[in-house]
Design an enzyme around this catalytic site. Structure first.
Site, mmCIF file in Angstrom:
data_model
loop_
_atom_site.group_PDB
_atom_site.id
_atom_site.type_symbol
_atom_site.label_atom_id
_atom_site.label_comp_id
_atom_site.label_asym_id
_atom_site.label_seq_id
_atom_site.Cartn_x
_atom_site.Cartn_y
_atom_site.Cartn_z
ATOM 1 N N ARG A 1 0.809 -1.215 0.000
ATOM 2 C CA ARG A 1 0.000 0.000 0.000
ATOM 3 C C ARG A 1 0.848 1.274 0.000
ATOM 4 O O ARG A 1 0.390 2.324 -0.434
ATOM 5 C CB ARG A 1 -0.931 0.006 1.218
ATOM 6 C CG ARG A 1 -1.946 -1.118 1.178
ATOM 7 C CD ARG A 1 -2.939 -1.030 2.328
ATOM 8 N NE ARG A 1 -3.775 0.159 2.226
ATOM 9 C CZ ARG A 1 -4.813 0.402 3.014
ATOM 10 N NH1 ARG A 1 -5.133 -0.452 3.973
ATOM 11 N NH2 ARG A 1 -5.530 1.497 2.865
ATOM 12 N N ASP B 1 -3.451 -0.984 -3.387
ATOM 13 C CA ASP B 1 -4.384 -1.315 -2.306
ATOM 14 C C ASP B 1 -5.148 -2.544 -2.766
ATOM 15 O O ASP B 1 -6.049 -2.464 -3.598
ATOM 16 C CB ASP B 1 -5.326 -0.137 -2.037
ATOM 17 C CG ASP B 1 -6.320 -0.438 -0.910
ATOM 18 O OD1 ASP B 1 -6.336 -1.591 -0.415
ATOM 19 O OD2 ASP B 1 -7.082 0.469 -0.543
ATOM 20 N N LYS C 1 0.948 -18.644 4.848
ATOM 21 C CA LYS C 1 -0.084 -18.788 5.859
ATOM 22 C C LYS C 1 -0.284 -17.449 6.590
ATOM 23 O O LYS C 1 0.595 -16.588 6.525
ATOM 24 C CB LYS C 1 0.292 -19.915 6.835
ATOM 25 C CG LYS C 1 1.426 -19.541 7.815
ATOM 26 C CD LYS C 1 1.479 -20.532 8.952
ATOM 27 C CE LYS C 1 2.357 -19.966 10.060
ATOM 28 N NZ LYS C 1 2.274 -20.679 11.309
ATOM 29 N N HIS D 1 7.157 -23.008 5.608
ATOM 30 C CA HIS D 1 8.601 -22.770 5.489
ATOM 31 C C HIS D 1 9.430 -23.877 6.134
ATOM 32 O O HIS D 1 10.607 -24.038 5.808
ATOM 33 C CB HIS D 1 8.983 -21.395 6.057
ATOM 34 C CG HIS D 1 8.972 -21.305 7.550
ATOM 35 N ND1 HIS D 1 7.884 -20.875 8.263
ATOM 36 C CD2 HIS D 1 9.932 -21.587 8.459
ATOM 37 C CE1 HIS D 1 8.160 -20.888 9.549
ATOM 38 N NE2 HIS D 1 9.394 -21.325 9.703
ATOM 39 N N LYS E 1 13.531 -26.323 5.058
ATOM 40 C CA LYS E 1 14.731 -26.543 5.877
ATOM 41 C C LYS E 1 15.499 -27.759 5.380
ATOM 42 O O LYS E 1 14.921 -28.795 5.054
ATOM 43 C CB LYS E 1 14.348 -26.723 7.355
ATOM 44 C CG LYS E 1 13.772 -25.460 8.004
ATOM 45 C CD LYS E 1 13.409 -25.710 9.457
ATOM 46 C CE LYS E 1 12.856 -24.444 10.100
ATOM 47 N NZ LYS E 1 13.880 -23.409 10.254
ATOM 48 N N GLU F 1 9.964 -22.547 21.645
ATOM 49 C CA GLU F 1 10.483 -21.202 21.446
ATOM 50 C C GLU F 1 10.722 -20.550 22.803
ATOM 51 O O GLU F 1 9.997 -20.823 23.764
ATOM 52 C CB GLU F 1 9.500 -20.347 20.649
ATOM 53 C CG GLU F 1 9.145 -20.889 19.282
ATOM 54 C CD GLU F 1 8.085 -20.037 18.599
ATOM 55 O OE1 GLU F 1 8.458 -19.250 17.708
ATOM 56 O OE2 GLU F 1 6.907 -20.143 18.967
ATOM 57 N N ASP G 1 -1.341 -22.147 15.193
ATOM 58 C CA ASP G 1 -0.151 -21.460 14.692
ATOM 59 C C ASP G 1 0.970 -22.434 14.349
ATOM 60 O O ASP G 1 1.691 -22.223 13.374
ATOM 61 C CB ASP G 1 0.343 -20.454 15.733
ATOM 62 C CG ASP G 1 1.496 -19.599 15.224
ATOM 63 O OD1 ASP G 1 1.429 -19.139 14.070
ATOM 64 O OD2 ASP G 1 2.469 -19.394 15.982
ATOM 65 N N HIS H 1 3.224 -26.779 10.688
ATOM 66 C CA HIS H 1 4.610 -27.250 10.809
ATOM 67 C C HIS H 1 4.693 -28.662 11.400
ATOM 68 O O HIS H 1 5.346 -29.557 10.862
ATOM 69 C CB HIS H 1 5.436 -26.305 11.672
ATOM 70 C CG HIS H 1 5.431 -24.893 11.195
ATOM 71 N ND1 HIS H 1 5.390 -24.545 9.863
ATOM 72 C CD2 HIS H 1 5.478 -23.713 11.871
ATOM 73 C CE1 HIS H 1 5.404 -23.231 9.740
ATOM 74 N NE2 HIS H 1 5.456 -22.711 10.941
ATOM 75 N N LYS I 1 5.633 -21.431 23.631
ATOM 76 C CA LYS I 1 6.422 -20.210 23.738
ATOM 77 C C LYS I 1 6.955 -20.056 25.157
ATOM 78 O O LYS I 1 6.428 -20.645 26.099
ATOM 79 C CB LYS I 1 5.570 -18.993 23.361
ATOM 80 C CG LYS I 1 5.262 -18.895 21.875
ATOM 81 C CD LYS I 1 4.571 -17.595 21.536
ATOM 82 C CE LYS I 1 4.405 -17.436 20.025
ATOM 83 N NZ LYS I 1 5.698 -17.331 19.318
#
Length: 481
Positions: free
Chosen positions: A46, A89, A144, A174, A178, A212, A231, A236, A330
């Site tokens: 944008r 836009d 995603k 992703h 790897k 994480e 998530d 994954h 996390k």
């Protein structure tokens, strides 16, 4: 494999993903001569920017995110000349004709990388179609999140399918880019020693951990709406499980590999309420620094989970009776992504009468932060002992860093962007895979709702709630830590 595209178009070209991952990855492909000299790269977002403005943004991103030993002023300058920019836009159809005019001749093929908010998928696809940017020589990569459940995922996939057939849709995970994930297939199918044991006869259980140390990292709104299950597990972790559990494909092409993955996903048994743990981090210390609880990071109370542990089963002949333990979270003790294959013990310990204690073999496939494959085996300790045999568990290591010391460690998006440009869909996710994943995840969320299963608190810097320990310990299994 389709012909390589001569033009690459990045949506969300000024966003964080583009700066941290996509631009450094494209520079690496340019630096190594892996993309054609005449490949044109266009960015759109944008922001009202000129080509030179965008090249300045790209230059700053490369300066910030490239390692020092990769910064070559001449190559950076030549890479920046590939870049062009067109403001857009995407929520309105009007600007797409201007975008098409800026792209010009796309008869050599166009690859689109679409990284945008989910609500923009439908208007973006309509805009591309109206401007003639969805023809047979155009393929599209989708970052995603592709929905937040099966129903919303189908809405997005239907919108994309209205303009692009399945062979031209590249759904990105992703993790599949790897090196160690790709090495998992090489380990299984290029070596004679593992495949005879890679089943319920030889394997006791499998553990998959993606942990994480970070908290929300500015993703407050998205993460609180999504949670750890959607998530991380939905994409994954289920992809890692599928690659671990799949049958040998007939050959290494996109159809054969993805056919075998989807078979695994469709064999996943629904998870019972006693086979799952939800958690949310409280205050604590990570790497010696005090951190606050999730609700304090968020600024308000929340029932979103930042930790999930599951006991999964693949109901087919190969894996009947073998549990797959999954956990992700996390603010955990350390950053780690790994697959642990725990083999069954030998049927008889011939060293028992002489004091020899055995541990069952274990294969550890580490994806990050370092990449290695480690096989734990039993060996006799050196020395002479009249009273017994001293045995010890020792590692046989394949460090990818050491074994391939001359090879640069690549960003996962380098592989995926190159495959998108070249039209190789092997490492991308097919629609039936996505729908099988969401079907399993939606069933888990229904159990949570039906049982009013609230997240259990765990201290930041730990390995999750105590219930996650109990999940494995009652089976006589300990998490690999």
């Amino acid at each position: 494999m389709a012909a390589s595209s001569s033009t690459l178009l990045l949506f969300g070209a000024t966003g964080d993903l583009a700066k941290r991952m996509l631009l450094p990855s494209l520079y690496a492909l340019h630096e190594d001569g892996l993309i054609a000299e005449d490949l044109r790269i266009f960015g759109t977002a944008r922001s009202e920017l000129t080509d030179e403005d965008y090249r300045g943004i790209a230059n700053e991103a490369l300066c910030e995110y490239l390692p020092e030993d990769r910064k070559d002023d001449g190559k950076i300058a030549s890479f920046l000349q590939r870049l062009h920019y067109q403001p857009l836009d995407a929520s309105t159809i009007e600007g797409f004709d201007d975008l098409a005019a800026q792209l010009g001749d796309i008869s050599g093929g166009l690859s689109i990388f679409l990284s945008t908010a989910p609500f923009l998928f439908e208007p973006t696809i309509r805009g591309l179609q109206s401007a003639g940017l969805a023809g047979e020589n155009v393929r599209i990569g989708l970052e995603k999140p592709l929905g937040n459940d099966l129903a919303s995922s189908r809405v997005i996939n239907d919108a994309v399918a209205s303009a692009f057939n399945e062979g031209r849709i590249f759904r990105i995970d992703h993790y599949l880019g790897k090196e160690t994930v790709q090495n998992l297939m090489a380990l299984r199918f290029a070596n004679a020693m593992f495949e005879p044991l890679w089943n319920a006869n030889g394997i006791d259980h499998v553990q998959i951990t993606v942990s994480e140390t970070v908290g929300l990292e500015g993703r407050h709104g998205f993460y609180d709406e999504t949670g750890a299950l959607r998530d991380m597990v939905q994409n994954h972790m289920l992809q890692l499980l599928a690659l671990t559990a799949m049958e040998p494909p007939a050959d290494f092409d996109s159809t054969s590999v993805r056919d075998e993955k989807v078979k695994v996903l469709r064999c996943l048994r629904p998870v019972g309420a006693d086979e799952m743990v939800r958690g949310q981090y409280g205050s604590g210390a990570v790497k010696g620094e005090a951190v606050q609880a999730y609700a304090d990071d968020l600024g308000e109370p929340s029932d979103a989970e930042t930790f999930v542990a599951l006991k999964a089963h693949v109901d087919n002949w190969r894996w009947q009776g073998v549990p797959f333990y999954l956990r992700t979270g996390k603010r955990m003790a350390e950053r780690r992504s790994e697959i642990v294959i725990q083999f069954k013990p030998v049927p008889h310990n011939i060293f028992a009468q002489r004091g020899g204690k055995l541990h069952a073999n274990r294969l550890v496939i580490r994806l990050q932060p370092e990449e290695y494959v480690r096989l734990m085996v039993m060996a006799k300790e050196p020395g002479m002992d009249r009273d017994g045999v001293s045995l010890r568990e020792v590692p046989l290591d394949l460090s990818l860093t050491q074994a391939f010391s001359k090879a640069r460690r690549r960003i996962a998006y380098e592989r995926l962007l190159l495959d998108l440009i070249d039209g190789d869909p092997t490492l991308f996710v097919r629609r039936d895979e996505v729908e099988a994943q969401w079907t399993w995840i939606d069933a888990i969320r229904k159990v949570w709702r039906d049982n009013d299963m609230q997240p259990k608190s765990y201290g930041s810097g730990s390995w999750g709630p105590s219930a996650a320990v109990a999940l494995t310990e009652r089976d006589g299994v300990t998490w690999h830590e």
